[in-house]
Design a protein around this motif. Structure first.
Motif, PDB file in Angstrom:
ATOM      1  N   THR A 209       0.834  -1.198   0.000  1.00  0.00           N
ATOM      2  CA  THR A 209       0.000   0.000   0.000  1.00  0.00           C
ATOM      3  C   THR A 209       0.871   1.252   0.000  1.00  0.00           C
ATOM      4  OG1 THR A 209      -0.100  -0.087   2.417  1.00  0.00           O
ATOM      5  CG2 THR A 209      -1.904  -1.106   1.207  1.00  0.00           C
ATOM      6  N   ALA A 210       0.377   2.277  -0.656  1.00  0.00           N
ATOM      7  CA  ALA A 210       1.082   3.558  -0.684  1.00  0.00           C
ATOM      8  C   ALA A 210       0.793   4.329   0.595  1.00  0.00           C
ATOM      9  CB  ALA A 210       0.628   4.368  -1.899  1.00  0.00           C
ATOM     10  N   PRO A 211       1.679   5.257   0.992  1.00  0.00           N
ATOM     11  CA  PRO A 211       1.434   6.074   2.182  1.00  0.00           C
ATOM     12  C   PRO A 211       0.088   6.787   2.089  1.00  0.00           C
ATOM     13  CG  PRO A 211       3.677   6.369   1.419  1.00  0.00           C
ATOM     14  CD  PRO A 211       2.978   5.568   0.367  1.00  0.00           C
ATOM     15  N   GLY A 212      -0.679   6.756   3.197  1.00  0.00           N
ATOM     16  CA  GLY A 212      -1.960   7.430   3.230  1.00  0.00           C
ATOM     17  C   GLY A 212      -3.105   6.648   2.613  1.00  0.00           C
ATOM     18  N   ALA A 213      -2.851   5.401   2.222  1.00  0.00           N
ATOM     19  CA  ALA A 213      -3.895   4.594   1.599  1.00  0.00           C
ATOM     20  C   ALA A 213      -4.970   4.244   2.618  1.00  0.00           C
ATOM     21  CB  ALA A 213      -3.295   3.312   1.030  1.00  0.00           C
ATOM     22  N   PRO A 214      -6.225   4.089   2.181  1.00  0.00           N
ATOM     23  CA  PRO A 214      -7.290   3.683   3.101  1.00  0.00           C
ATOM     24  C   PRO A 214      -7.082   2.240   3.546  1.00  0.00           C
ATOM     25  CG  PRO A 214      -8.073   3.667   0.848  1.00  0.00           C
ATOM     26  CD  PRO A 214      -6.705   4.270   0.811  1.00  0.00           C
ATOM     27  N   GLU A 215      -7.927   1.786   4.476  1.00  0.00           N
ATOM     28  CA  GLU A 215      -7.836   0.401   4.946  1.00  0.00           C
ATOM     29  C   GLU A 215      -7.930  -0.546   3.757  1.00  0.00           C
ATOM     30  OE1 GLU A 215      -9.553  -2.259   8.636  1.00  0.00           O
ATOM     31  OE2 GLU A 215     -10.887  -0.797   7.680  1.00  0.00           O
ATOM     32  N   THR A 216      -6.998  -1.484   3.698  1.00  0.00           N
ATOM     33  CA  THR A 216      -6.821  -2.312   2.502  1.00  0.00           C
ATOM     34  C   THR A 216      -6.785  -3.787   2.865  1.00  0.00           C
ATOM     35  OG1 THR A 216      -5.574  -0.557   1.402  1.00  0.00           O
ATOM     36  CG2 THR A 216      -5.285  -2.775   0.548  1.00  0.00           C
ATOM     37  N   PHE A 217      -7.446  -4.602   2.033  1.00  0.00           N
ATOM     38  CA  PHE A 217      -7.465  -6.044   2.228  1.00  0.00           C
ATOM     39  C   PHE A 217      -7.056  -6.724   0.917  1.00  0.00           C
ATOM     40  CE2 PHE A 217     -10.550  -4.108   5.056  1.00  0.00           C
ATOM     41  CZ  PHE A 217     -10.217  -4.659   6.279  1.00  0.00           C
ATOM     42  N   PRO A 218      -5.755  -6.933   0.701  1.00  0.00           N
ATOM     43  CA  PRO A 218      -5.300  -7.526  -0.556  1.00  0.00           C
ATOM     44  C   PRO A 218      -5.924  -8.903  -0.802  1.00  0.00           C
ATOM     45  CG  PRO A 218      -3.464  -6.568   0.636  1.00  0.00           C
ATOM     46  CD  PRO A 218      -4.625  -6.564   1.569  1.00  0.00           C
ATOM     47  N   ALA A 219      -6.139  -9.217  -2.074  1.00  0.00           N
ATOM     48  CA  ALA A 219      -6.821 -10.458  -2.426  1.00  0.00           C
ATOM     49  C   ALA A 219      -5.973 -11.403  -3.264  1.00  0.00           C
ATOM     50  CB  ALA A 219      -8.118 -10.146  -3.180  1.00  0.00           C
ATOM     51  N   GLU A 220      -5.331 -10.907  -4.306  1.00  0.00           N
ATOM     52  CA  GLU A 220      -4.646 -11.771  -5.265  1.00  0.00           C
ATOM     53  C   GLU A 220      -3.240 -11.270  -5.522  1.00  0.00           C
ATOM     54  OE1 GLU A 220      -3.816 -14.693  -6.811  1.00  0.00           O
ATOM     55  OE2 GLU A 220      -5.951 -14.797  -7.352  1.00  0.00           O
ATOM     56  N   ILE A 221      -2.316 -12.216  -5.723  1.00  0.00           N
ATOM     57  CA  ILE A 221      -0.956 -11.887  -6.150  1.00  0.00           C
ATOM     58  C   ILE A 221      -0.598 -12.764  -7.334  1.00  0.00           C
ATOM     59  CG2 ILE A 221       0.039 -13.483  -4.439  1.00  0.00           C
ATOM     60  CD1 ILE A 221       2.492 -11.561  -4.349  1.00  0.00           C
ATOM     61  N   ILE A 222      -0.021 -12.142  -8.360  1.00  0.00           N
ATOM     62  CA  ILE A 222       0.472 -12.888  -9.516  1.00  0.00           C
ATOM     63  C   ILE A 222       1.884 -12.414  -9.830  1.00  0.00           C
ATOM     64  CG2 ILE A 222      -1.814 -13.337 -10.508  1.00  0.00           C
ATOM     65  CD1 ILE A 222      -1.334 -11.035 -12.448  1.00  0.00           C
ATOM     66  N   ALA A 223       2.666 -13.302 -10.408  1.00  0.00           N
ATOM     67  CA  ALA A 223       4.018 -12.981 -10.847  1.00  0.00           C
ATOM     68  C   ALA A 223       4.042 -13.050 -12.366  1.00  0.00           C
ATOM     69  CB  ALA A 223       5.029 -13.956 -10.250  1.00  0.00           C
ATOM     70  N   ALA A 224       4.489 -11.987 -12.996  1.00  0.00           N
ATOM     71  CA  ALA A 224       4.591 -11.932 -14.454  1.00  0.00           C
ATOM     72  C   ALA A 224       5.950 -11.360 -14.813  1.00  0.00           C
ATOM     73  CB  ALA A 224       3.475 -11.081 -15.051  1.00  0.00           C
ATOM     74  N   ASP A 225       6.771 -12.158 -15.461  1.00  0.00           N
ATOM     75  CA  ASP A 225       8.144 -11.755 -15.789  1.00  0.00           C
ATOM     76  C   ASP A 225       8.878 -11.401 -14.492  1.00  0.00           C
ATOM     77  OD1 ASP A 225       7.520 -12.059 -18.552  1.00  0.00           O
ATOM     78  OD2 ASP A 225       6.593 -10.082 -18.525  1.00  0.00           O
ATOM     79  N   THR A 226       9.365 -10.191 -14.367  1.00  0.00           N
ATOM     80  CA  THR A 226      10.082  -9.786 -13.156  1.00  0.00           C
ATOM     81  C   THR A 226       9.247  -8.817 -12.318  1.00  0.00           C
ATOM     82  OG1 THR A 226      11.169  -7.989 -14.363  1.00  0.00           O
ATOM     83  CG2 THR A 226      12.331 -10.106 -14.230  1.00  0.00           C
ATOM     84  N   HIS A 227       7.928  -8.987 -12.374  1.00  0.00           N
ATOM     85  CA  HIS A 227       7.037  -8.079 -11.666  1.00  0.00           C
ATOM     86  C   HIS A 227       6.009  -8.869 -10.866  1.00  0.00           C
ATOM     87  CE1 HIS A 227       8.710  -4.956 -14.286  1.00  0.00           C
ATOM     88  NE2 HIS A 227       8.523  -5.814 -15.271  1.00  0.00           N
ATOM     89  N   LEU A 228       5.574  -8.262  -9.756  1.00  0.00           N
ATOM     90  CA  LEU A 228       4.482  -8.784  -8.966  1.00  0.00           C
ATOM     91  C   LEU A 228       3.319  -7.808  -9.043  1.00  0.00           C
ATOM     92  CD1 LEU A 228       6.490  -9.700  -5.736  1.00  0.00           C
ATOM     93  CD2 LEU A 228       5.836 -11.280  -7.581  1.00  0.00           C
ATOM     94  N   TYR A 229       2.095  -8.361  -9.093  1.00  0.00           N
ATOM     95  CA  TYR A 229       0.898  -7.532  -9.085  1.00  0.00           C
ATOM     96  C   TYR A 229      -0.033  -8.039  -7.991  1.00  0.00           C
ATOM     97  CZ  TYR A 229       2.583  -6.222 -13.731  1.00  0.00           C
ATOM     98  OH  TYR A 229       3.355  -5.785 -14.776  1.00  0.00           O
ATOM     99  N   THR A 230      -0.579  -7.105  -7.212  1.00  0.00           N
ATOM    100  CA  THR A 230      -1.543  -7.482  -6.190  1.00  0.00           C
ATOM    101  C   THR A 230      -2.812  -6.668  -6.372  1.00  0.00           C
ATOM    102  OG1 THR A 230      -0.929  -5.865  -4.479  1.00  0.00           O
ATOM    103  CG2 THR A 230       0.379  -7.904  -4.599  1.00  0.00           C
ATOM    104  N   SER A 231      -3.949  -7.305  -6.103  1.00  0.00           N
ATOM    105  CA  SER A 231      -5.231  -6.588  -6.123  1.00  0.00           C
ATOM    106  C   SER A 231      -5.562  -6.186  -4.696  1.00  0.00           C
ATOM    107  CB  SER A 231      -6.333  -7.478  -6.713  1.00  0.00           C
ATOM    108  OG  SER A 231      -6.481  -8.668  -5.958  1.00  0.00           O
ATOM    109  N   ASN A 232      -5.763  -4.897  -4.489  1.00  0.00           N
ATOM    110  CA  ASN A 232      -5.939  -4.354  -3.150  1.00  0.00           C
ATOM    111  C   ASN A 232      -7.372  -3.858  -2.954  1.00  0.00           C
ATOM    112  OD1 ASN A 232      -3.229  -4.861  -2.977  1.00  0.00           O
ATOM    113  ND2 ASN A 232      -2.592  -2.727  -2.812  1.00  0.00           N
ATOM    114  N   ARG A 233      -8.179  -4.666  -2.263  1.00  0.00           N
ATOM    115  CA  ARG A 233      -9.551  -4.282  -1.972  1.00  0.00           C
ATOM    116  C   ARG A 233      -9.566  -3.172  -0.920  1.00  0.00           C
ATOM    117  NH1 ARG A 233     -11.582 -10.121  -0.312  1.00  0.00           N
ATOM    118  NH2 ARG A 233      -9.646  -9.837   0.857  1.00  0.00           N
ATOM    119  N   GLY A 234     -10.552  -2.276  -1.022  1.00  0.00           N
ATOM    120  CA  GLY A 234     -10.601  -1.118  -0.127  1.00  0.00           C
ATOM    121  C   GLY A 234      -9.885   0.052  -0.744  1.00  0.00           C
ATOM    122  N   GLU A 235      -8.593  -0.113  -1.017  1.00  0.00           N
ATOM    123  CA  GLU A 235      -7.844   0.900  -1.755  1.00  0.00           C
ATOM    124  C   GLU A 235      -8.258   0.893  -3.224  1.00  0.00           C
ATOM    125  OE1 GLU A 235      -3.171   2.334  -2.296  1.00  0.00           O
ATOM    126  OE2 GLU A 235      -3.622   0.303  -1.591  1.00  0.00           O
TER     127      GLU A 235
END
Length: 310
Positions: A209-235
């Motif tokens: 989460t970035a500074p100042g982000a609202p309450e967050t409940f991450p759901a999914e993480i995937i790895a693609a090449d040299t990157h990670l992506y997460t889905s952040n519910r709430g934010e």
């Protein structure tokens, strides 16, 4: 491209086509007889979907014609609230959130060959991942990632990696043969894990989460090449991280409560299933840098919670 969209408290399994040039999705069919298909897995001409209900089950579909799935059978798991499943060798493994149990199913009959309930006050098995000879389970209630052996349809626990109490590990993504990343739902961050001989060791933790982000409940993480992506519910963003855990982007998803996300086979689009706003959105992605743009389109799917490509 054919796309399958799973849902919870929706209208069943949605079938769509994706335009690789524009990312655009067009819904072509909805199978109302596929109940609560909140997670999907495929092998060959067969699609499997959990039935996320108090009396859990698995739906098996024939996708010999990918555009026209046909239900073959629905088989009870004997456990409550299945949320995830995967193919593991000659078996199907199913994780049950409600009662913290992993079931193993014979692929020919889908009958349960064995079951294992994780040790915890309130276990919640949320995900199962097949990795070589090992079956990995992520248990949100146990605050642990567990490694299992499956031999002749029998499941036995091999190793357990405990995370800080209250982490709420939800989903895990492998990157190569020596590292994995597990996403915390209650402590919104990614824990880096070293992987060796069927066991994990914690090597670091990074917030998503970035500074100042609202309450967050991450759901999914995937790895693609040299990157990670997460889905952040709430934010309501997709976070992009480097493999060292550095947060690079927080991009709005164009919806509410992003549950699952997936990069398409071209690497040019990232699709997000937004459960509460009942839509799937797509974001442009630079395959070279992993950078995401803001959403450029949306399609309505009630209760959308997963996107899978045929």
């Amino acid at each position: 491209m054919i796309v399958y969209i799973g849902a919870i408290e929706g209208d069943g399994l949605t079938v769509a086509t994706a335009d690789p040039a524009t990312g655009g999705l067009t819904v072509t069919d909805t199978l109302a007889d596929v109940r609560e298909p909140s997670f999907l897995a495929m092998r060959g001409t067969t699609l499997y979907a959990v039935v996320e209900e108090p009396e859990g089950a698995v739906t098996e579909l024939d996708i010999a014609d990918p555009a026209a799935p046909r239900v073959r059978r629905v088989v009870a798991t004997g456990q409550a609230g299945p949320t995830h499943l995967c193919l593991h060798g000659d078996h199907l493994a199913v994780a049950h959130y409600t009662d913290g149990t992993v079931t193993i199913h014979d692929l020919d009959t889908l009958a349960v060959t064995d079951r294992l309930r994780h040790e915890a006050d309130e276990p919640h098995a949320h995900q199962v991942v097949s990795h070589g000879d090992w079956l990995v389970a992520v248990d949100l209630g146990a605050d642990a990632v567990l490694t299992h052996r499956v031999d002749n349809g029998r499941i036995t626990q091999h190793a357990r990696c405990d995370l800080p109490k209250g982490t709420g590990p939800r989903h895990l993504a492998f990157h190569g043969d020596t590292a994995a990343y597990v996403l915390g739902e209650y402590i919104p961050g990614v824990t880096r894990l070293a992987w060796d001989a069927g066991a994990f060791t914690v090597t670091g933790h990074h917030l998503v989460t970035a500074p100042g982000a609202p309450e967050t409940f991450p759901a999914e993480i995937i790895a693609a090449d040299t990157h990670l992506y997460t889905s952040n519910r709430g934010e309501n963003v997709i976070a992009r991280l480097d493999l060292d855990g550095t947060l690079r982007q927080s991009v709005p998803v164009g919806g509410d409560w992003p549950r699952h996300c997936a990069v398409d086979p071209t690497g040019r689009w990232l699709y997000v299933a937004n459960q509460r706003s009942h839509n799937v959105t797509w974001l442009p992605r630079d395959p070279a840098t992993g950078e995401l743009g803001e959403p450029v389109g949306s399609v309505t799917v009630r209760g959308a919670c997963m996107v899978a490509f045929a």
